[in-house]
Scaffold this active site. Structure first.
Site, PDB file in Angstrom:
ATOM      1  N   HIS A 121     -17.337  77.680  43.103  1.00  0.00           N
ATOM      2  CA  HIS A 121     -17.753  77.773  44.510  1.00  0.00           C
ATOM      3  C   HIS A 121     -18.453  79.125  44.683  1.00  0.00           C
ATOM      4  O   HIS A 121     -18.141  80.077  43.972  1.00  0.00           O
ATOM      5  CB  HIS A 121     -16.484  77.696  45.366  1.00  0.00           C
ATOM      6  CG  HIS A 121     -16.703  77.653  46.839  1.00  0.00           C
ATOM      7  ND1 HIS A 121     -16.959  78.776  47.576  1.00  0.00           N
ATOM      8  CD2 HIS A 121     -16.680  76.621  47.723  1.00  0.00           C
ATOM      9  CE1 HIS A 121     -17.082  78.437  48.861  1.00  0.00           C
ATOM     10  NE2 HIS A 121     -16.923  77.138  48.974  1.00  0.00           N
ATOM     11  N   ASP A 198      -9.244  80.632  41.237  1.00  0.00           N
ATOM     12  CA  ASP A 198      -9.566  80.201  42.594  1.00  0.00           C
ATOM     13  C   ASP A 198      -8.783  78.912  42.855  1.00  0.00           C
ATOM     14  O   ASP A 198      -9.123  77.845  42.353  1.00  0.00           O
ATOM     15  CB  ASP A 198     -11.079  79.966  42.690  1.00  0.00           C
ATOM     16  CG  ASP A 198     -11.485  79.314  44.010  1.00  0.00           C
ATOM     17  OD1 ASP A 198     -10.596  78.916  44.792  1.00  0.00           O
ATOM     18  OD2 ASP A 198     -12.700  79.187  44.256  1.00  0.00           O
ATOM     19  N   GLN A 201      -8.779  74.689  46.246  1.00  0.00           N
ATOM     20  CA  GLN A 201      -8.627  73.230  46.282  1.00  0.00           C
ATOM     21  C   GLN A 201      -7.314  72.770  45.664  1.00  0.00           C
ATOM     22  O   GLN A 201      -6.725  71.788  46.100  1.00  0.00           O
ATOM     23  CB  GLN A 201      -9.784  72.549  45.536  1.00  0.00           C
ATOM     24  CG  GLN A 201     -11.123  72.666  46.232  1.00  0.00           C
ATOM     25  CD  GLN A 201     -11.148  71.986  47.600  1.00  0.00           C
ATOM     26  OE1 GLN A 201     -10.410  71.054  47.872  1.00  0.00           O
ATOM     27  NE2 GLN A 201     -12.009  72.475  48.466  1.00  0.00           N
ATOM     28  N   LYS A 224      -6.549  74.563  53.710  1.00  0.00           N
ATOM     29  CA  LYS A 224      -6.690  73.403  52.827  1.00  0.00           C
ATOM     30  C   LYS A 224      -5.312  72.873  52.414  1.00  0.00           C
ATOM     31  O   LYS A 224      -5.187  71.975  51.609  1.00  0.00           O
ATOM     32  CB  LYS A 224      -7.520  73.767  51.599  1.00  0.00           C
ATOM     33  CG  LYS A 224      -8.961  74.162  51.952  1.00  0.00           C
ATOM     34  CD  LYS A 224      -9.788  74.343  50.723  1.00  0.00           C
ATOM     35  CE  LYS A 224     -11.064  75.129  50.956  1.00  0.00           C
ATOM     36  NZ  LYS A 224     -12.120  74.399  51.644  1.00  0.00           N
ATOM     37  N   CYS A 362     -21.225  74.361  48.918  1.00  0.00           N
ATOM     38  CA  CYS A 362     -21.152  75.777  48.501  1.00  0.00           C
ATOM     39  C   CYS A 362     -20.977  75.888  46.991  1.00  0.00           C
ATOM     40  O   CYS A 362     -20.268  76.777  46.493  1.00  0.00           O
ATOM     41  CB  CYS A 362     -20.037  76.530  49.225  1.00  0.00           C
ATOM     42  SG  CYS A 362     -20.224  76.532  50.996  1.00  0.00           S
TER      43      CYS A 362
HETATM   44  N1  C6P Z   1     -14.548  74.846  50.083  1.00  0.00           N
HETATM   45  C1  C6P Z   1     -15.402  72.700  50.824  1.00  0.00           C
HETATM   46  O1  C6P Z   1     -15.756  71.900  51.684  1.00  0.00           O
HETATM   47  P1  C6P Z   1     -12.407  79.625  52.259  1.00  0.00           P
HETATM   48  O2  C6P Z   1     -13.653  79.252  53.023  1.00  0.00           O
HETATM   49  O3  C6P Z   1     -12.371  81.090  51.952  1.00  0.00           O
HETATM   50  O4  C6P Z   1     -11.164  79.092  52.853  1.00  0.00           O
HETATM   51  O5  C6P Z   1     -12.522  78.854  50.850  1.00  0.00           O
HETATM   52  C2  C6P Z   1     -13.637  79.034  50.041  1.00  0.00           C
HETATM   53  C3  C6P Z   1     -13.548  78.161  48.827  1.00  0.00           C
HETATM   54  C4  C6P Z   1     -13.347  78.758  47.600  1.00  0.00           C
HETATM   55  N2  C6P Z   1     -13.204  78.024  46.483  1.00  0.00           N
HETATM   56  C5  C6P Z   1     -13.247  76.686  46.509  1.00  0.00           C
HETATM   57  C6  C6P Z   1     -13.036  75.916  45.251  1.00  0.00           C
HETATM   58  C7  C6P Z   1     -13.456  76.024  47.724  1.00  0.00           C
HETATM   59  O6  C6P Z   1     -13.476  74.693  47.738  1.00  0.00           O
HETATM   60  C8  C6P Z   1     -13.633  76.775  48.904  1.00  0.00           C
HETATM   61  C9  C6P Z   1     -13.929  76.100  50.217  1.00  0.00           C
HETATM   62  C10 C6P Z   1     -14.862  74.050  51.261  1.00  0.00           C
HETATM   63  O7  C6P Z   1     -15.445  72.420  49.639  1.00  0.00           O
HETATM   64  C11 C6P Z   1     -15.807  74.732  52.198  1.00  0.00           C
HETATM   65  S1  C6P Z   1     -17.339  75.138  51.417  1.00  0.00           S
END
Ligand code: C6P
Length: 404
Positions: A121, A198, A201, A224, A362
Site C-alpha cells: 500500500h 503492515d 488488512q 478495519k 492506494c
Molecule cells: N487501505 C483500502 O481500501 P489507514 O488509512 O492508515 O488506516 O490504513 C492505510 C493502509 C495501509 N496498509 C494497507 C495494507 C491498507 O489496506 C491500508 C488502507 C484501505 O484498501 C484504504 S486505501
C-alpha cells in the site's frame, strides 16, 4: 455464533440503498461497527469525557483508566510482551511514518537499503521513499508472480547486510494475498535487518502473535477491525523504542521541560504527544473484545467459506478476470470485467444496493504490474452472507448487460 446474531450486532446493515437491502462488501476500506463499539464511544462522551493523564478529578481518572485498559486489551489481543510496546497512533499510516521518521532517521544512512514488496500500500512505500530521499539510502522492491505471490527466491537474493529494514504487508488490500511473514522475518533477521509488518488488512482476519513472530514493528488501524476511524497502533520492541528519538514533541511525552532541555516521558507516552483520540482508543478496545468474543477460529472458517463461494462464481462469470489468485488468500475478490470500467461498475452496483470499492486501492504499483488502471474489489467480513455474494453477481450480470 449464528450469522443473524452477528448481523444484529451491526445496526448500519439494516437499511436500504435505492430500494435494495444494503450489501456491504467494502470491508477492506473500513469495516462496520458493532453496537458495543458505538456504545463504548457514546458512554465515554456521555459519562466520562475528560482529558487523560492530567486531571485529579473523577472524570479524568475514569477516562485514563479506560484508555489504559484499552492498551492492555490490545497488548493481550496481539500477545505483546509489555504495554510499554503499544503506542497509540492515528492508524497504520501514522505508525509507519513514525518508524520511518524516528527509527529511520536515527538508523538509516547513505548506502543502506530498505526492502519493500511490489504489493505494498502507498502507506508502506512513500514514507520509505521520503526517508531514502533524506538519507541517500536505496529503496529495493521484492518482485511478485502473476498469481500475486511474492517471489521468495528473489527475496532471499535481495537480502544482504546492507538491508536495514524490510517493510512487508501481512495481507494485501488489493490482492488478498497473505504473505509468509514468519519466514520472511527470520530471513531478514539472519542478515541483521529489522522488519516492519503492515497489518492494516490482516489484523481482523488472522490471529497475530507478536512474540511468536518476533516482529520488530507492527502497524494496524482500528477502523478495519470494527473499531473507530482515526486511531491505530504501533507495536514495537521495547529496546528499539527506547533507543528511538521522539516522533513529535508536545504535551504528555515529557517528564520535565525547561528552555534549556526537555526530559522525555517513559514508554509508551514518549511517542504519544498531545491529547490523543481518547474515545477512539476506548472504542478500539471494545472492538477487540468483540473479535475475541467471536474468536479467530470462527472468523477464519466463515470468511474462507465466503471467499470460496465468491471465487467459484467469479471463475464462471464470462469476461471476469481475477486480480490476485494466491494460494494463501483472505476475503478479497479483486477483478476487472472486459466490458465495464471498474468505476462504472462501482456506480451501477451501488444502484443495486451493493457497496464495493473501485480504483487503485492506494496500491498503484499493483495496478501497473497487472496493466490495469483500476480494479473492482469486493471484500468480505464476518457479517456477510452467501445471499449477498449472489446479489453481487446478479448486479454484475446487470452491469454486463448494460454495457453489452
Ligand atoms: N487501505 C483500502 O481500501 P489507514 O488509512 O492508515 O488506516 O490504513 C492505510 C493502509 C495501509 N496498509 C494497507 C495494507 C491498507 O489496506 C491500508 C488502507 C484501505 O484498501 C484504504 S486505501
Amino acid at each position: 455464533m449464528h450469522i443473524e446474531d452477528i448481523r444484529n450486532d451491526f445496526p448500519i446493515l439494516d437499511q436500504e440503498i435505492f430500494g435494495h437491502p444494503l450489501v456491504y462488501l467494502d470491508n477492506a476500506a473500513t469495516t462496520q461497527k458493532p453496537q458495543c463499539v458505538i456504545d463504548a464511544v457514546r458512554k465515554y462522551y456521555e459519562k466520562d469525557n475528560s482529558n487523560i493523564h492530567r486531571g485529579v478529578h473523577s472524570l479524568s481518572e475514569r477516562a485514563t483508566r479506560d484508555y489504559e485498559a484499552a492498551r492492555e486489551t490490545i497488548r493481550h489481543f496481539f500477545n505483546v510482551k509489555s504495554s510499554r510496546e503499544v503506542i497509540f497512533t492515528r492508524g497504520t499510516t501514522e505508525s509507519i511514518n513514525l518508524v520511518a521518521s524516528s527509527w529511520g532517521g536515527a538508523n538509516v544512512s547513505e548506502g543502506d537499503e530498505i526492502l519493500i514488496s511490489h504489493m505494498e500500500h502507498h502507506s508502506n512505500i512513500v514514507p520509505w521513499q521520503m526517508l531514502c530521499e533524506r538519507t541517500g539510502a536505496k529503496l529495493k522492491v521484492i518482485p511478485m508472480h502473476e498469481s500475486g505471490e511474492l517471489d521468495m527466491v528473489a527475496y532471499a537474493d535481495l537480502l544482504s547486510t546492507r538491508t536495514k529494514l524490510v517493510g512487508i504487508v501481512h495481507m494485501s488490500n488489493a490482492l488478498g494475498t497473505i504473505n509468509p511473514i514468519k519466514s520472511m522475518i527470520e530471513q531478514a533477521h539472519a542478515v541483521g535487518a529489522k522488519v516492519l509488518v503492515d497489518g492494516a488488512q490482516a489484523a481482523a482476519h488472522i490471529a497475530t502473535d507478536i512474540q511468536a513472530l518476533d516482529v520488530d514493528f507492527y502497524a494496524t488501524s482500528a477502523h478495519k477491525m470494527y473499531g473507530p476511524t482515526g486511531v491505530g497502533v504501533l507495536i514495537a520492541k521495547e529496546e528499539l523504542l527506547e533507543a528511538m528519538p521522539p516522533y513529535q514533541g508536545g504535551g504528555d511525552m515529557i517528564l520535565m521541560v525547561t528552555f534549556e532541555k526537555t526530559q522525555y516521558n517513559a514508554l509508551p507516552h514518549k511517542f504519544e504527544a498531545g491529547t490523543p483520540n481518547i474515545a477512539g482508543v476506548i472504542g478500539f478496545g471494545a472492538a477487540l473484545r468483540y473479535i475475541e468474543s467471536i474468536g479467530f477460529a470462527s472468523i477464519v472458517k466463515r470468511e474462507k467459506e465466503l471467499l470460496i463461494y465468491a471465487t467459484q462464481q467469479a471463475e464462471t462469470f464470462t469476461g471476469l478476470r481475477q486480480i490476485g489468485t494466491a494460494k494463501d488468500k483472505a476475503c478479497v475478490l479483486s477483478f476487472v470485467l472486459d466490458t465495464v470500467h471498474p468505476h462504472d461498475l462501482g456506480t451501477i452496483l451501488d444502484r443495486e444496493g451493493v457497496a464495493i470499492r473501485a480504483g487503485h486501492h492506494c496500491a498503484m504499483p499493483v495496478m501497473q504490474f497487472y496493466q490495469v488502471p483500476a480494479t473492482a474489489r469486493a471484500s468480505f467480513s464476518i457479517y456477510n452472507t452467501e445471499q449477498e455474494v449472489d446479489a453481487l453477481f446478479a448486479a454484475l450480470g446487470k452491469a454486463r448487460q448494460m454495457f453489452a
